[in-house]
Scaffold this motif. Structure first.
Motif, mmCIF file in Angstrom:
data_model
loop_
_atom_site.group_PDB
_atom_site.id
_atom_site.type_symbol
_atom_site.label_atom_id
_atom_site.label_comp_id
_atom_site.label_asym_id
_atom_site.label_seq_id
_atom_site.Cartn_x
_atom_site.Cartn_y
_atom_site.Cartn_z
ATOM 1 N N SER A 107 0.825 -1.217 0.000
ATOM 2 C CA SER A 107 0.000 0.000 0.000
ATOM 3 C C SER A 107 0.856 1.262 0.000
ATOM 4 O O SER A 107 0.455 2.283 -0.554
ATOM 5 N N GLU A 108 2.046 1.194 0.601
ATOM 6 C CA GLU A 108 2.926 2.355 0.640
ATOM 7 C C GLU A 108 3.604 2.615 -0.701
ATOM 8 O O GLU A 108 4.003 3.736 -0.998
ATOM 9 N N LEU A 109 3.736 1.585 -1.526
ATOM 10 C CA LEU A 109 4.448 1.732 -2.792
ATOM 11 C C LEU A 109 3.635 2.472 -3.845
ATOM 12 O O LEU A 109 4.180 2.996 -4.813
ATOM 13 N N GLU A 110 2.309 2.492 -3.692
ATOM 14 C CA GLU A 110 1.423 3.227 -4.594
ATOM 15 C C GLU A 110 1.604 2.802 -6.053
ATOM 16 O O GLU A 110 1.724 3.623 -6.953
ATOM 17 N N ILE A 111 1.630 1.501 -6.274
ATOM 18 C CA ILE A 111 1.601 0.944 -7.625
ATOM 19 C C ILE A 111 0.231 0.286 -7.799
ATOM 20 O O ILE A 111 -0.010 -0.826 -7.339
ATOM 21 N N ASP A 112 -0.682 1.014 -8.424
ATOM 22 C CA ASP A 112 -2.080 0.583 -8.469
ATOM 23 C C ASP A 112 -2.276 -0.765 -9.153
ATOM 24 O O ASP A 112 -3.110 -1.570 -8.735
ATOM 25 N N SER B 10 17.229 6.645 -2.892
ATOM 26 C CA SER B 10 15.887 6.888 -2.343
ATOM 27 C C SER B 10 15.764 6.628 -0.852
ATOM 28 O O SER B 10 15.109 7.384 -0.129
ATOM 29 N N ILE B 11 16.337 5.529 -0.384
ATOM 30 C CA ILE B 11 16.079 5.093 0.992
ATOM 31 C C ILE B 11 16.735 6.033 2.002
ATOM 32 O O ILE B 11 17.914 6.364 1.915
ATOM 33 N N ARG B 12 15.934 6.431 2.962
ATOM 34 C CA ARG B 12 16.410 7.244 4.077
ATOM 35 C C ARG B 12 15.609 6.821 5.293
ATOM 36 O O ARG B 12 14.415 7.101 5.383
ATOM 37 N N CYS B 13 16.228 6.125 6.222
ATOM 38 C CA CYS B 13 15.488 5.588 7.361
ATOM 39 C C CYS B 13 15.044 6.712 8.282
ATOM 40 O O CYS B 13 15.862 7.428 8.865
ATOM 41 N N ASN C 296 6.789 7.809 3.881
ATOM 42 C CA ASN C 296 6.300 7.038 2.745
ATOM 43 C C ASN C 296 7.219 5.846 2.539
ATOM 44 O O ASN C 296 8.019 5.525 3.416
ATOM 45 N N PHE C 297 7.087 5.180 1.389
ATOM 46 C CA PHE C 297 7.863 3.948 1.193
ATOM 47 C C PHE C 297 9.363 4.182 1.316
ATOM 48 O O PHE C 297 10.100 3.285 1.708
#
Length: 571
Positions: free
Chosen positions: A328-333, A429-432, A441-442
């Motif tokens: 749900s967090e990835l927002e890939i419908d 992208s990743i930042r904890c 968000n994701f």
């Protein structure tokens, strides 16, 4: 006799029913869209009324003539937003006008007898709210659609606090000019409704589908009532605070994939209309409602094991719940079309829910969307593959399922972006996030990061477990990291200690702000994960004056291992 006739009315004459061509009572028809005007629309309408002279033309209203004579309601086909908003304005004017004749005029416009409103909603929740607004009664715990009426009522009140032209506005509203198009039959209503869409008044796929379903009632009132009840129940699934209304349109397409394969939003209504010529509209809607219940629960990660199978393996179900939350967090419908189809298949073939088969399929699909999320691959490149799989899954023999799935996952594997692209984007992208961060968000969700780290540490074999995210270069004080040069310290504090390459998982976090050597001795060397023990290979870099180099180097390794594990899962 003509199926449709047009008349010119003033607003007050149209509602009061001064001629035999108007019943003076209006029903917001089942196939009409919901009341959707916002406060901006209300202000624009009021400004237009004030700015123009009496007799200002305000557009067309389309109604179906009452089927039970003078005692019935004409059904609104087009014009609900203006009619309802004007009634709300008249209702507010009553609170400010003092002249007895003006007050009587307001009452006559709003009510036809004994406080019975001239405008009636088919939907009970809206009708109850509308009546309470007219009667100045408090509405408690309004739902989303009721809230729109209440917000607009408040906006009108605020408008009149600034513009106190009560009598002038009443006169202008009463004199507003409409062309009223009256339809004789249900058939002519639906034909006109479609014509409105094809001549510039663009309606959404949802509105057209709703219209098409009611068109299939063939003027059978019991069938229409059944369709209306089913549609309302389904609509409500998409009108809670947790669920976005935009999901409704996406659901219609995603569900159609299972029925007939790929379709664009623009072609959906056309395809469905042909389909309904061969199918029972009520049965179709009953199935649609059942699918909508599953879909909304999937999208809100609120599905329960008992809704699928009590005998499903418990660990497999835990994994499914975790994956659904992260999907749900990835927002890939598009992924929801496939998961919906898998659940529908399981409903048809209950043995599919046994053991961990559903989990395995969801994990494979999750593996693919993680890789494409951190790439430049457009969803259009894989949506057709998703749609064809949904159709094959529900329409081919169960004996063919193994081959259908094998072909599907092979196609997904062939669509995967390069490893290098994934590694770069994942590390970028990743930042904890800190727990206190407001926007999560994701890319900075701690649960999502924890899941990625489990994929890395176990090579994709496991991701359930209570492990704490460990920042090797600590989030807190860097006093014990004495080797970091002053020129690098600010960059480390602001950026690098939150990056993927600085993160791992611990069973117990007992090292907090210690230096690297102490952390390794007390914790990493004793970890259940071999890759934590292997942190020794980064010892010199973490102990140097530029520990960013350790973070960067290790980040590449983590992302590479994650890609390999996910890609292997698709094979």
């Amino acid at each position: 006799m003509a199926e449709r006739t047009a008349y010119n009315y003033s607003f007050s004459n149209f509602l009061i029913g001064a001629t035999n061509k108007s019943s003076g009572k209006l029903l917001i028809a089942n196939f009409q869209r919901n009341y959707v005007w916002g406060t901006g629309h209300v202000k624009k309408l009021l400004d237009s009324i004030r700015a123009n002279e009496k007799g200002h033309y305000i557009g067309n209203i389309v109604v179906q003539e009452a089927t039970n004579g003078a005692g019935g309601h004409d059904r609104v086909v087009d014009g609900q937003q203006r009619i309802v908003t004007l009634a709300l304005i008249i209702s507010e004017l009553r609170r400010h006008l003092t002249d007895e004749s003006d007050l009587k005029r307001c009452e006559k416009i709003l009510f036809y007898s004994d406080k019975n409103p001239r405008v009636k909603f088919s939907r009970k929740n809206l009708n109850d709210t509308y009546k309470k607004i007219l009667r100045n009664v408090l509405v408690e715990n309004p739902d989303q659609s009721q809230e729109l009426l209440l917000k607009n009522q408040k906006a009108i009140k605020v408008y009149f606090e600034k513009h106190k032209e009560y009598k002038n506005i009443l006169e202008k509203i009463s004199a507003l000019e409409f062309v009223v198009i009256k339809c004789k039959t249900t058939v002519s209503v639906y034909q006109l409704f479609e014509a409105l869409n094809s001549h510039g008044k663009r309606l959404s796929a949802i509105e057209l589908i709703k219209n098409g379903l009611f068109a299939e009632s063939n003027e059978n009132e019991s069938v229409e009532r059944k369709i209306n009840a089913l549609w309302e129940e389904m609509e409500k699934l998409f009108e809670t605070e947790e669920i976005k209304n935009i999901w409704f349109g996406k659901f219609m397409r995603h569900n159609w994939f299972s029925i007939a394969g790929p379709v664009t939003e623009g072609k959906l209504y056309e395809r469905l209309k042909k389909y309904l010529k061969e199918e029972n509209a009520v049965e179709f809607l009953e199935n649609l409602l059942n699918s909508a219940k599953i879909y909304t629960k999937l999208r809100s990660a609120d599905l329960r094991k008992k809704e699928l199978s009590n005998s499903m393996d418990h660990t497999a179900w835990q994994r499914i719940e975790l994956l659904l939350r992260n999907i749900s967090e990835l927002e890939i419908d598009q992924v929801y079309a496939v998961i919906l189809a898998l659940v529908k298949y399981g409903k048809k073939e209950p043995e599919y829910f046994e053991k961990d088969r559903l989990y395995r399929d969801i994990f494979k699909i999750w593996s693919f969307i993680i890789i494409v999320k951190f790439s430049n691959l457009s969803p259009s490149k894989y949506e057709t593959t998703f749609a064809n799989f949904c159709h094959d899954l529900l329409n081919k023999n169960s004996s063919e399922l193994k081959e259908v799935k094998k072909e599907f996952y092979a196609k997904l594997y062939s669509l995967m972006p390069s490893k290098n692209e994934f590694v770069i984007k994942l590390n970028k992208s990743i930042r904890c996030a800190n727990k206190e961060e407001k926007k999560v968000n994701f890319s900075n969700s701690r649960e999502f990061v924890r899941l990625l780290l489990m994929i890395y540490l176990t090579s994709g074999e496991e991701f359930i477990g209570k492990y704490t995210i460990e920042h090797i270069i600590p989030q807190g004080s860097l006093v014990k990291w004495k080797n970091i040069s002053e020129e690098n310290k600010l960059e480390v504090e602001r950026v690098y200690r939150y990056k993927l390459g600085n993160l791992t998982l611990l069973n117990i976090d007992n090292v907090e702000n210690e230096n690297f050597n102490t952390k390794y001795k007390k914790s990493y060397s004793k970890s259940v994960f071999p890759k934590n023990v292997q942190l020794s290979m980064y010892k010199d870099l973490f102990n140097s004056d530029v520990p960013q180099k350790a973070v960067t180097k290790r980040g590449v390794k983590i992302a590479t291992d994650i890609y390999d594990a996910l890609a292997k899962n698709l094979c």
